[in-house]
Design a protein around this motif. Structure first.
Motif, PDB file in Angstrom:
ATOM      1  N   ASN A 176       9.366  -8.969  -7.392  1.00 28.87           N
ATOM      2  CA  ASN A 176       7.782  -9.013  -7.648  1.00 28.87           C
ATOM      3  C   ASN A 176       6.814  -8.176  -6.908  1.00 28.87           C
ATOM      4  N   ILE A 177       6.893  -6.821  -7.121  1.00 27.78           N
ATOM      5  CA  ILE A 177       6.140  -5.849  -6.279  1.00 27.78           C
ATOM      6  C   ILE A 177       4.866  -5.446  -7.065  1.00 27.78           C
ATOM      7  N   VAL A 178       3.871  -5.188  -6.209  1.00 30.87           N
ATOM      8  CA  VAL A 178       2.673  -4.871  -6.831  1.00 30.87           C
ATOM      9  C   VAL A 178       2.252  -3.509  -6.131  1.00 30.87           C
ATOM     10  N   GLU A 179       2.408  -2.450  -6.744  1.00 33.84           N
ATOM     11  CA  GLU A 179       2.160  -0.932  -5.983  1.00 33.84           C
ATOM     12  C   GLU A 179       0.651  -0.825  -6.181  1.00 33.84           C
ATOM     13  N   LEU A 180       0.015  -0.905  -4.866  1.00 33.12           N
ATOM     14  CA  LEU A 180      -1.376  -0.904  -5.046  1.00 33.12           C
ATOM     15  C   LEU A 180      -1.863   0.324  -5.049  1.00 33.12           C
ATOM     16  N   HIS A 181      -1.061   1.314  -4.468  1.00 37.13           N
ATOM     17  CA  HIS A 181      -1.571   2.502  -4.300  1.00 37.13           C
ATOM     18  C   HIS A 181      -0.438   3.552  -5.318  1.00 37.13           C
ATOM     19  N   GLY A 182       0.192   3.185  -6.162  1.00 38.53           N
ATOM     20  CA  GLY A 182       1.165   3.969  -7.125  1.00 38.53           C
ATOM     21  C   GLY A 182       2.119   4.251  -6.521  1.00 38.53           C
ATOM     22  N   ALA A 183       2.956   5.304  -7.022  1.00 39.02           N
ATOM     23  CA  ALA A 183       4.224   5.418  -6.520  1.00 39.02           C
ATOM     24  C   ALA A 183       4.290   7.069  -6.693  1.00 39.02           C
ATOM     25  N   GLN A 216       0.688  -1.135   0.054  1.00 39.35           N
ATOM     26  CA  GLN A 216       0.110   0.252   0.073  1.00 39.35           C
ATOM     27  C   GLN A 216       0.885   1.059  -0.101  1.00 39.35           C
ATOM     28  N   ASN A 217       2.014   1.137   0.197  1.00 40.82           N
ATOM     29  CA  ASN A 217       2.973   2.243   0.249  1.00 40.82           C
ATOM     30  C   ASN A 217       3.535   2.606  -1.076  1.00 40.82           C
ATOM     31  N   LEU A 219      -8.236   1.021  -7.367  1.00 40.91           N
ATOM     32  CA  LEU A 219      -6.906   0.457  -7.676  1.00 40.91           C
ATOM     33  C   LEU A 219      -6.540   0.559  -9.217  1.00 40.91           C
ATOM     34  N   PRO A 220      -5.226   0.761  -9.391  1.00 44.43           N
ATOM     35  CA  PRO A 220      -4.978   0.554 -10.877  1.00 44.43           C
ATOM     36  C   PRO A 220      -5.298  -0.823 -11.247  1.00 44.43           C
ATOM     37  N   VAL A 221      -5.709  -1.005 -12.745  1.00 45.45           N
ATOM     38  CA  VAL A 221      -6.495  -2.290 -13.164  1.00 45.45           C
ATOM     39  C   VAL A 221      -5.495  -3.309 -13.058  1.00 45.45           C
ATOM     40  N   ASP A 222      -4.324  -3.112 -13.460  1.00 41.79           N
ATOM     41  CA  ASP A 222      -3.309  -4.216 -13.442  1.00 41.79           C
ATOM     42  C   ASP A 222      -2.708  -4.647 -12.057  1.00 41.79           C
ATOM     43  N   ALA A 223      -2.852  -3.609 -11.230  1.00 38.77           N
ATOM     44  CA  ALA A 223      -2.414  -3.846  -9.615  1.00 38.77           C
ATOM     45  C   ALA A 223      -3.489  -4.863  -9.231  1.00 38.77           C
ATOM     46  N   GLU A 224      -4.740  -4.396  -9.289  1.00 40.78           N
ATOM     47  CA  GLU A 224      -5.790  -5.150  -8.911  1.00 40.78           C
ATOM     48  C   GLU A 224      -6.031  -6.608  -9.109  1.00 40.78           C
ATOM     49  N   TRP A 225      -5.613  -6.745 -10.571  1.00 38.67           N
ATOM     50  CA  TRP A 225      -5.512  -8.021 -11.371  1.00 38.67           C
ATOM     51  C   TRP A 225      -4.451  -9.019 -10.539  1.00 38.67           C
ATOM     52  N   ALA A 226      -3.445  -8.344 -10.637  1.00 37.37           N
ATOM     53  CA  ALA A 226      -2.210  -9.307 -10.120  1.00 37.37           C
ATOM     54  C   ALA A 226      -2.791  -9.604  -8.578  1.00 37.37           C
ATOM     55  N   ALA A 227      -3.041  -8.747  -7.625  1.00 38.82           N
ATOM     56  CA  ALA A 227      -3.319  -9.063  -6.521  1.00 38.82           C
ATOM     57  C   ALA A 227      -4.404 -10.101  -6.205  1.00 38.82           C
ATOM     58  N   LYS A 228      -5.513 -10.116  -6.936  1.00 40.98           N
ATOM     59  CA  LYS A 228      -6.364 -10.980  -7.068  1.00 40.98           C
ATOM     60  C   LYS A 228      -5.658 -12.634  -7.262  1.00 40.98           C
ATOM     61  N   LYS A 229      -5.192 -12.514  -8.541  1.00 43.16           N
ATOM     62  CA  LYS A 229      -4.367 -13.553  -8.820  1.00 43.16           C
ATOM     63  C   LYS A 229      -3.531 -14.305  -7.781  1.00 43.16           C
ATOM     64  N   ALA A 230      -2.853 -13.531  -7.238  1.00 42.42           N
ATOM     65  CA  ALA A 230      -1.972 -13.953  -6.282  1.00 42.42           C
ATOM     66  C   ALA A 230      -2.650 -14.572  -5.134  1.00 42.42           C
ATOM     67  N   LEU A 231      -3.791 -13.811  -4.792  1.00 41.55           N
ATOM     68  CA  LEU A 231      -4.500 -14.554  -3.570  1.00 41.55           C
ATOM     69  C   LEU A 231      -5.175 -15.629  -3.889  1.00 41.55           C
ATOM     70  N   ARG A 232      -5.736 -15.791  -4.984  1.00 41.21           N
ATOM     71  CA  ARG A 232      -6.085 -17.152  -5.301  1.00 41.21           C
ATOM     72  C   ARG A 232      -5.391 -18.317  -5.125  1.00 41.21           C
ATOM     73  N   GLU A 233      -4.003 -18.108  -5.459  1.00 44.42           N
ATOM     74  CA  GLU A 233      -3.107 -19.295  -5.248  1.00 44.42           C
ATOM     75  C   GLU A 233      -2.281 -19.199  -3.840  1.00 44.42           C
ATOM     76  N   CYS A 234      -2.801 -18.353  -2.839  1.00 44.48           N
ATOM     77  CA  CYS A 234      -1.854 -18.302  -1.611  1.00 44.48           C
ATOM     78  C   CYS A 234      -2.002 -19.347  -0.787  1.00 44.48           C
ATOM     79  N   GLU A 235      -0.789 -19.698  -0.353  1.00 48.78           N
ATOM     80  CA  GLU A 235      -0.708 -20.689   0.498  1.00 48.78           C
ATOM     81  C   GLU A 235      -0.109 -19.819   2.045  1.00 48.78           C
ATOM     82  N   LEU A 236       0.670 -18.829   1.969  1.00 48.59           N
ATOM     83  CA  LEU A 236       0.999 -18.092   3.221  1.00 48.59           C
ATOM     84  C   LEU A 236       0.877 -16.909   2.971  1.00 48.59           C
TER      85      LEU A 236
END
Length: 257
Positions: A125-132, A112-113, A178-195
């Protein structure tokens, strides 16, 4: 209710448990608390930006439309603070953890930073949810100007060289999606998340506040590292580790001795 860990012994025991498992999909979420040791303020905690008496309203989409100069007044001076800040041991511990992860492990760092310190620490592999904050873009969503690196504080909004509209910091304000690309990447990662590991976040800003629920739905083990207990406690966190991120993360994530 989440188990609460506070002692070094408990943290070392948790580290051993984490290292004993071959995680295939790790997702980390960081908030402003991880950058406090770098000299940057939080937003809602004691001394946070949005608790200052001179700030009567949080910067949102309506403020940008009404008074883009006010956005620069709030965020422009933070650019200087970010430029002089350096990654602290918490940022470095995460970068080292990612570097040590096997090639078969996917590692996604959702932040979120807007300070860019994770990248400077070496995280990849950083996803900037709130930009830079050290980027600038046009206020006009139809403009073809690409976001660009920019360290100037801009006391008045500069104008776009393409369409003539005001420029803005390349960050996500309240009431903006959220930026479209960031939101998509977050959702994809969470669908597969183990930790799932959340660090230094208030847990109150959507949609990131709901990420732990998505991770838990995927069957992940869920941890929170925070200076103070989350109030109210979030039922989807398995373990809450209390302490300063710059001290806890090297203990929790360090290589086995």
């Amino acid at each position: 209710m989440a188990a609460t860990l506070t002692s070094d012994v408990e943290i070392h025991e948790l580290r051993a448990q984490l290292q004993a498992t071959a995680w295939r999909h790790i997702v980390v979420l960081t908030g402003a608390g991880i950058s406090v040791a770098s000299g940057l303020p939080t937003y809602r905690g004691p001394g946070g930006l949005w608790t200052r008496p001179d700030i009567e309203e949080v910067p949102d989409a309506a403020m940008l439309a009404r008074d883009p100069a006010r956005i620069w007044t709030l965020f422009g001076p933070l650019r200087g603070s970010i430029l002089t800040a350096a990654p602290n041991p918490a940022h470095l511990a995460l970068a080292d953890w990612e570097a040590r992860s096997p090639e078969t492990t996917s590692f996604t760092l959702l932040t979120q930073n807007v300070d860019g310190l994770h990248g400077r620490a070496g995280s990849r592999n950083i996803v900037e949810l709130h930009g830079a904050l050290l980027r600038t873009r046009c206020c006009n969503p139809a403009c073809t100007l690409s976001p660009f690196e920019d360290t100037a504080e801009h006391p008045a909004p500069p104008l776009c060289t393409v369409c003539g509209q005001p420029l803005r910091p390349d960050i996500t304000l309240f009431d903006e999606p959220l930026p479209v690309d960031a939101e998509w990447a977050a959702k994809k990662a969470l669908r597969e998340c183990e930790l799932f590991l959340a660090i230094g976040t208030s847990g109150t800003v959507a949609p990131a506040s709901n990420f732990v629920r998505g991770a838990k739905y995927a069957g992940a083990r869920t941890l929170l590292v925070n200076l103070t207990p989350m109030q109210p406690r979030h039922p989807d966190f398995d373990i809450e580790v209390l302490g300063r991120a710059e001290r806890v993360l090297p203990l929790l994530l360090g290589a086995a001795s």
